[in-house]
Write a protein that holds these residues in place. Structure first.
Motif, PDB file in Angstrom:
ATOM      1  N   ASN A   1     -27.555 -23.393   1.825  1.00  0.00           N
ATOM      2  CA  ASN A   1     -27.392 -23.779   3.221  1.00  0.00           C
ATOM      3  C   ASN A   1     -28.494 -24.686   3.746  1.00  0.00           C
ATOM      4  O   ASN A   1     -28.304 -25.392   4.735  1.00  0.00           O
TER       5      ASN A   1
ATOM      6  N   ARG B   1     -28.482 -34.088   0.000  1.00  0.00           N
ATOM      7  CA  ARG B   1     -27.167 -34.677  -0.273  1.00  0.00           C
ATOM      8  C   ARG B   1     -27.258 -36.146  -0.678  1.00  0.00           C
ATOM      9  O   ARG B   1     -26.696 -36.564  -1.702  1.00  0.00           O
TER      10      ARG B   1
ATOM     11  N   ASN C   1     -21.706 -31.577  -0.563  1.00  0.00           N
ATOM     12  CA  ASN C   1     -20.965 -30.981   0.550  1.00  0.00           C
ATOM     13  C   ASN C   1     -19.910 -30.023   0.019  1.00  0.00           C
ATOM     14  O   ASN C   1     -19.184 -30.329  -0.937  1.00  0.00           O
TER      15      ASN C   1
ATOM     16  N   PRO D   1     -27.866 -29.312   1.464  1.00  0.00           N
ATOM     17  CA  PRO D   1     -27.510 -30.293   2.500  1.00  0.00           C
ATOM     18  C   PRO D   1     -28.607 -31.335   2.738  1.00  0.00           C
ATOM     19  O   PRO D   1     -28.311 -32.513   2.961  1.00  0.00           O
TER      20      PRO D   1
END
Length: 287
Positions: free
Chosen positions: A194, A201, A213, A198
């Motif tokens: 989490n 990315r 994602n 991200p």
């Protein structure tokens, strides 16, 4: 310039838990000195650098990695310098040079032992140690388990985290555990999937052509070379070691305050633990 080979999915991934105060210092970096045949280089957070021909032996006391422990193993018994164990456990030490007697006092407990003698006393009650205290290279070495247990501390020996890395830990029993193993696994998993993924990315998409994602523990094996583990592999006294990705990424989770210390899998050779923002690497690279 010396190069070090990185064998990691993540050397150090950024920690997004700034509200947590770090009480302990479990940071260390272990690397090949050049090649596998050259042995290992161990660099502690205080700048101390040591070398090992084969296995790296680390000592952790109450969550801190001790850079000057200089552990010696004799017939299966772990010996450490008296000064190290007494200072870390906040005990007072007296030395009688004439009788070669060591007296260690912590609170209401007093240990008496003699160099070269397996017999010792705890509060005037005799007990036997597996190995007698010794003077080695000018330092007085004592069996760590005998001293720690007399002062109500647990002792453990961990080999599960990384090949060629051995950790001896001592933990005072005075604190109350507030984080369960299942809670530690959830904390470590959430931190990786989490927070870290991200943030990374764009980097991963550019260099590995993988869009992180919607990657979850259940599908990461379909989208990358790595598999989710989600296991508590080891207990280090102060911490649970949670393996997030198999043989790649782990997290030390403090049992008492929930602080998380990312562990880069095979970072620069074997092991790196940090609470800092650091470089992140994917795949096999050179640094």
């Amino acid at each position: 310039m010396k190069c070090k080979k990185v064998l990691a999915v993540s050397v150090i991934f950024s920690l997004f838990m700034a509200n947590i105060a770090y009480a302990a210092n479990p940071k260390v970096e272990i690397a090949y000195r050049g090649s596998v045949e050259d042995g290992l280089e161990i660099e502690y957070d205080d700048g101390t650098v040591k070398y090992a021909d084969d296995n790296a032996m680390l000592m952790m006391i109450n969550g801190d990695l001790i850079s000057n422990a200089n552990i010696i193993i004799k017939n299966g018994t772990t010996l450490v310098p008296l000064r190290i164990i007494s200072e870390q456990l906040k005990a007072d030490v007296a030395w009688n040079a004439r009788t070669k007697t060591i007296t260690i006092v912590k609170g209401s407990n007093t240990i008496e032992m003699k160099v070269g003698n397996k017999s010792a006393k705890l509060n005037h009650k005799s007990f036997k140690m597996n190995y007698a205290p010794q003077i080695i290279n000018g330092y007085t070495y004592v069996p760590i388990r005998a001293v720690a247990e007399c002062f109500n501390a647990d002792v453990g020996y961990v080999t599960e985290i990384r090949p060629k890395v051995r950790i001896v830990w001592v933990q005072d029993k005075s604190k109350t555990v507030k984080v369960s193993k299942s809670e530690a696994i959830k904390k470590a998993t959430d931190l990786y999937f989490n927070d870290f993924l991200p943030e990374m990315r764009d980097y991963v998409l550019e260099y590995n052509h993988i869009d992180v994602n919607n990657i979850t523990p259940s599908n990461i094996g379909e989208k990358s070379y790595f598999k989710y583990s989600g296991k508590c592999l080891a207990d280090l006294g102060e911490y649970y070691y949670v393996e997030v990705l198999e043989n790649a990424v782990g997290v030390l989770v403090d049992k008492y305050n929930g602080a998380c210390y990312p562990v880069g899998g095979y970072s620069l050779g074997y092991l790196s633990i940090s609470d800092d923002y650091g470089d992140t690497h994917w795949g096999i690279q050179w640094q």
